[in-house]
Structure formats: C-alpha cells, structure tokens
Design a protein around this motif. Structure first.
Motif, PDB file in Angstrom:
ATOM      1  N   ALA A   1       0.834  -1.205   0.000  1.00 48.42           N
ATOM      2  CA  ALA A   1       0.000   0.000   0.000  1.00 48.42           C
ATOM      3  C   ALA A   1       0.866   1.253   0.000  1.00 48.42           C
ATOM      4  CB  ALA A   1      -0.938  -0.004   1.196  1.00 48.42           C
ATOM      5  N   VAL A   2       1.939   1.249   0.778  1.00 48.00           N
ATOM      6  CA  VAL A   2       2.840   2.404   0.815  1.00 48.00           C
ATOM      7  C   VAL A   2       3.525   2.595  -0.531  1.00 48.00           C
ATOM      8  CG1 VAL A   2       4.977   3.276   1.852  1.00 48.00           C
ATOM      9  CG2 VAL A   2       3.189   2.312   3.301  1.00 48.00           C
ATOM     10  N   VAL A   3       3.973   1.519  -1.141  1.00 46.76           N
ATOM     11  CA  VAL A   3       4.606   1.605  -2.461  1.00 46.76           C
ATOM     12  C   VAL A   3       3.624   2.150  -3.487  1.00 46.76           C
ATOM     13  CG1 VAL A   3       5.558   0.226  -4.356  1.00 46.76           C
ATOM     14  CG2 VAL A   3       6.318  -0.176  -2.013  1.00 46.76           C
ATOM     15  N   LEU A   4       2.392   1.669  -3.465  1.00 46.99           N
ATOM     16  CA  LEU A   4       1.369   2.152  -4.391  1.00 46.99           C
ATOM     17  C   LEU A   4       1.077   3.632  -4.163  1.00 46.99           C
ATOM     18  CD1 LEU A   4      -0.709   1.354  -6.589  1.00 46.99           C
ATOM     19  CD2 LEU A   4      -2.320   0.980  -4.726  1.00 46.99           C
ATOM     20  N   TYR A   5       0.996   4.043  -2.903  1.00 40.77           N
ATOM     21  CA  TYR A   5       0.730   5.444  -2.586  1.00 40.77           C
ATOM     22  C   TYR A   5       1.850   6.342  -3.092  1.00 40.77           C
ATOM     23  CZ  TYR A   5      -0.002   9.666   0.127  1.00 40.77           C
ATOM     24  OH  TYR A   5      -0.171  10.967   0.507  1.00 40.77           O
ATOM     25  N   ARG A   6       3.094   5.930  -2.866  1.00 40.17           N
ATOM     26  CA  ARG A   6       4.230   6.741  -3.318  1.00 40.17           C
ATOM     27  C   ARG A   6       4.297   6.802  -4.839  1.00 40.17           C
ATOM     28  NH1 ARG A   6       9.316   5.605   0.683  1.00 40.17           N
ATOM     29  NH2 ARG A   6       8.318   6.444   2.558  1.00 40.17           N
ATOM     30  N   ALA A   7       4.007   5.710  -5.502  1.00 40.92           N
ATOM     31  CA  ALA A   7       4.016   5.706  -6.969  1.00 40.92           C
ATOM     32  C   ALA A   7       2.931   6.624  -7.516  1.00 40.92           C
ATOM     33  CB  ALA A   7       3.823   4.288  -7.493  1.00 40.92           C
ATOM     34  N   ALA A   8       1.774   6.603  -6.905  1.00 40.90           N
ATOM     35  CA  ALA A   8       0.691   7.479  -7.356  1.00 40.90           C
ATOM     36  C   ALA A   8       1.041   8.938  -7.102  1.00 40.90           C
ATOM     37  CB  ALA A   8      -0.604   7.118  -6.639  1.00 40.90           C
ATOM     38  N   ARG A   9       1.688   9.214  -5.987  1.00 45.68           N
ATOM     39  CA  ARG A   9       2.076  10.594  -5.673  1.00 45.68           C
ATOM     40  C   ARG A   9       3.126  11.099  -6.652  1.00 45.68           C
ATOM     41  NH1 ARG A   9       4.241  11.888   0.183  1.00 45.68           N
ATOM     42  NH2 ARG A   9       6.180  11.276  -0.797  1.00 45.68           N
ATOM     43  N   ARG A  10       4.092  10.253  -7.004  1.00 46.08           N
ATOM     44  CA  ARG A  10       5.103  10.643  -7.996  1.00 46.08           C
ATOM     45  C   ARG A  10       4.475  10.903  -9.358  1.00 46.08           C
ATOM     46  NH1 ARG A  10       9.398   6.143  -6.657  1.00 46.08           N
ATOM     47  NH2 ARG A  10      10.178   6.978  -4.714  1.00 46.08           N
ATOM     48  N   GLN A  11       3.522  10.057  -9.720  1.00 45.13           N
ATOM     49  CA  GLN A  11       2.863  10.208 -11.003  1.00 45.13           C
ATOM     50  C   GLN A  11       2.085  11.533 -11.056  1.00 45.13           C
ATOM     51  OE1 GLN A  11      -0.040   7.212 -11.877  1.00 45.13           O
ATOM     52  NE2 GLN A  11       0.215   7.454 -14.079  1.00 45.13           N
ATOM     53  N   ARG A  12       1.437  11.904  -9.959  1.00 44.22           N
ATOM     54  CA  ARG A  12       0.709  13.167  -9.909  1.00 44.22           C
ATOM     55  C   ARG A  12       1.636  14.364 -10.005  1.00 44.22           C
ATOM     56  NH1 ARG A  12      -3.038  12.232  -4.853  1.00 44.22           N
ATOM     57  NH2 ARG A  12      -1.488  10.631  -4.570  1.00 44.22           N
ATOM     58  N   LYS A  13       2.829  14.273  -9.413  1.00 45.49           N
ATOM     59  CA  LYS A  13       3.789  15.368  -9.460  1.00 45.49           C
ATOM     60  C   LYS A  13       4.324  15.582 -10.879  1.00 45.49           C
ATOM     61  CE  LYS A  13       5.553  15.449  -4.766  1.00 45.49           C
ATOM     62  NZ  LYS A  13       6.759  15.276  -3.925  1.00 45.49           N
TER      63      LYS A  13
END
Length: 62
Positions: free
Chosen positions: A48-60
């Motif tokens: 879940a943490v990996v998915l959250y960080r990947a989604a946050r990077r993609q949004r940036k």
C-alpha cells in the motif's frame, strides 16, 4: 489508483484482525498463525505504501 490503495488498506486491517483473533482466542489453539497473519498484514501494508508513493510521484510529474 485511490481505490486500489483503499482496497489494500482494507486487506491490511482484515489480516490484522485475523492475527488478533488467533492471538486472543485460545480455543483456536494455533499460536503460530499469529505470525503468519501479522507478517501478511505487514506485506500488504508495504504494498500500500509503495502504491501510494508511486501514485504521488505520477501526480507530481503531470
């Protein structure tokens, strides 16, 4: 991506609940499974943490 993150958090809480059930209910007589369910919860939490960080990077980036 938000739905997948929420789903993974639900899975984490289910696995934690199962670990607690095995820890608290002596009638089940399976103390080793506390570790199994607990480690499974940690694995899903890491996912879940990996998915959250990947989604946050993609949004940036966009």
């Amino acid at each position: 991506m938000k739905q997948e993150f929420i789903l993974l958090l639900v899975v984490v809480f289910v696995w934690l609940a199962l670990a607690l059930v095995y820890a608290v209910v002596p009638g089940l007589n399976m103390p080793g499974y506390i570790r199994v369910w607990g480690i499974g919860a940690v694995v899903f939490l890491v996912l879940a943490v990996v998915l959250y960080r990947a989604a946050r990077r993609q949004r940036k980036q966009t």
